[in-house]
Write a protein that holds these residues in place. Sequence first.
Motif, short mmCIF file in Angstrom:
data_model
loop_
_atom_site.label_atom_id
_atom_site.label_comp_id
_atom_site.label_asym_id
_atom_site.label_seq_id
_atom_site.Cartn_x
_atom_site.Cartn_y
_atom_site.Cartn_z
N LEU A 6 0.83 -1.20 0.00
CA LEU A 6 0.00 0.00 0.00
C LEU A 6 0.87 1.26 0.00
O LEU A 6 2.00 1.24 0.48
N LYS A 7 0.31 2.34 -0.51
CA LYS A 7 0.98 3.64 -0.46
C LYS A 7 0.68 4.27 0.90
O LYS A 7 -0.41 4.13 1.43
N LEU A 8 1.67 4.99 1.42
CA LEU A 8 1.50 5.73 2.68
C LEU A 8 1.99 7.15 2.45
O LEU A 8 3.16 7.37 2.11
N ASP A 9 1.10 8.10 2.62
CA ASP A 9 1.41 9.51 2.45
C ASP A 9 2.63 9.87 3.30
O ASP A 9 2.69 9.54 4.49
N ILE A 10 3.61 10.57 2.69
CA ILE A 10 4.82 10.93 3.43
C ILE A 10 4.51 11.80 4.65
O ILE A 10 5.29 11.82 5.60
N LYS A 11 3.37 12.44 4.64
CA LYS A 11 2.95 13.26 5.77
C LYS A 11 2.84 12.41 7.05
O LYS A 11 3.05 12.91 8.15
N GLY A 35 -3.35 -10.22 11.69
CA GLY A 35 -2.20 -11.04 11.35
C GLY A 35 -1.62 -10.74 9.98
O GLY A 35 -0.47 -11.08 9.70
N ASP A 36 -2.41 -10.10 9.10
CA ASP A 36 -1.90 -9.72 7.79
C ASP A 36 -0.77 -8.70 7.97
O ASP A 36 -0.69 -7.99 8.97
N ILE A 37 0.08 -8.61 6.95
CA ILE A 37 1.19 -7.66 6.95
C ILE A 37 0.91 -6.55 5.93
O ILE A 37 0.49 -6.83 4.80
N LEU A 38 1.12 -5.31 6.36
CA LEU A 38 1.04 -4.16 5.46
C LEU A 38 2.46 -3.78 5.08
O LEU A 38 3.31 -3.58 5.95
N GLU A 39 2.73 -3.70 3.79
CA GLU A 39 4.00 -3.20 3.29
C GLU A 39 3.70 -1.78 2.81
O GLU A 39 3.15 -1.58 1.73
N LEU A 40 4.02 -0.80 3.65
CA LEU A 40 3.65 0.59 3.42
C LEU A 40 4.80 1.32 2.74
O LEU A 40 5.90 1.44 3.30
N LYS A 41 4.54 1.82 1.53
CA LYS A 41 5.56 2.49 0.73
C LYS A 41 5.31 4.00 0.73
O LYS A 41 4.18 4.44 0.49
N ALA A 66 11.14 3.68 -3.03
CA ALA A 66 10.32 4.14 -1.92
C ALA A 66 10.84 3.57 -0.61
O ALA A 66 11.21 2.40 -0.52
N ASP A 67 10.87 4.42 0.42
CA ASP A 67 11.10 3.91 1.76
C ASP A 67 9.89 3.04 2.11
O ASP A 67 8.76 3.35 1.71
N THR A 68 10.13 1.97 2.84
CA THR A 68 9.07 1.01 3.12
C THR A 68 9.06 0.64 4.60
O THR A 68 10.11 0.50 5.22
#
Length: 136
Positions: A6-11, A35-41, A66-68
């Motif tokens: 998923l995308k994560l706003d840099i804010k 239990g799911d994992i979010l890979e936030l970019k 992207a930083d993750t």
Amino acid sequence: MKTHELKLDIKYFDDVKSGKKNFEIRKNDRDFQVGDILELKAWDNSLWQYAFKKKDGKWHSYGRLADTIKAKILNVVLADEYNNFQESVNGIPQSIKWANSYQETYIKTIKGVLKDYFSNDRLPDGYVILGIEVVK
């Protein structure tokens, strides 16, 4: 257990990374489960590009770099549950379990995020609040 990219706003990126913001508000179009994992970019919304921080501490955008952050879902709160909860401890739905005890701060932060993205303090139908914890 699934992994969701998923995308994560840099804010919000640094606050999620530090654990200060330990929730995500998302459209529930992926059937998120505990239990799911979010890979936030990291995502720069103003440029519509992924972003990364250089040593200078500033965000830069370049293609798909992207930083993750990886975070585990601790709990899932549905829109109806959040919007229609009965009075509870400190006015917070009992189903929301935070990684630490600063519940009043988080409920204010959730309302701030809702106002930023939806211009009100109610969670739209079909959305969820995901309680998260950063993992290595």
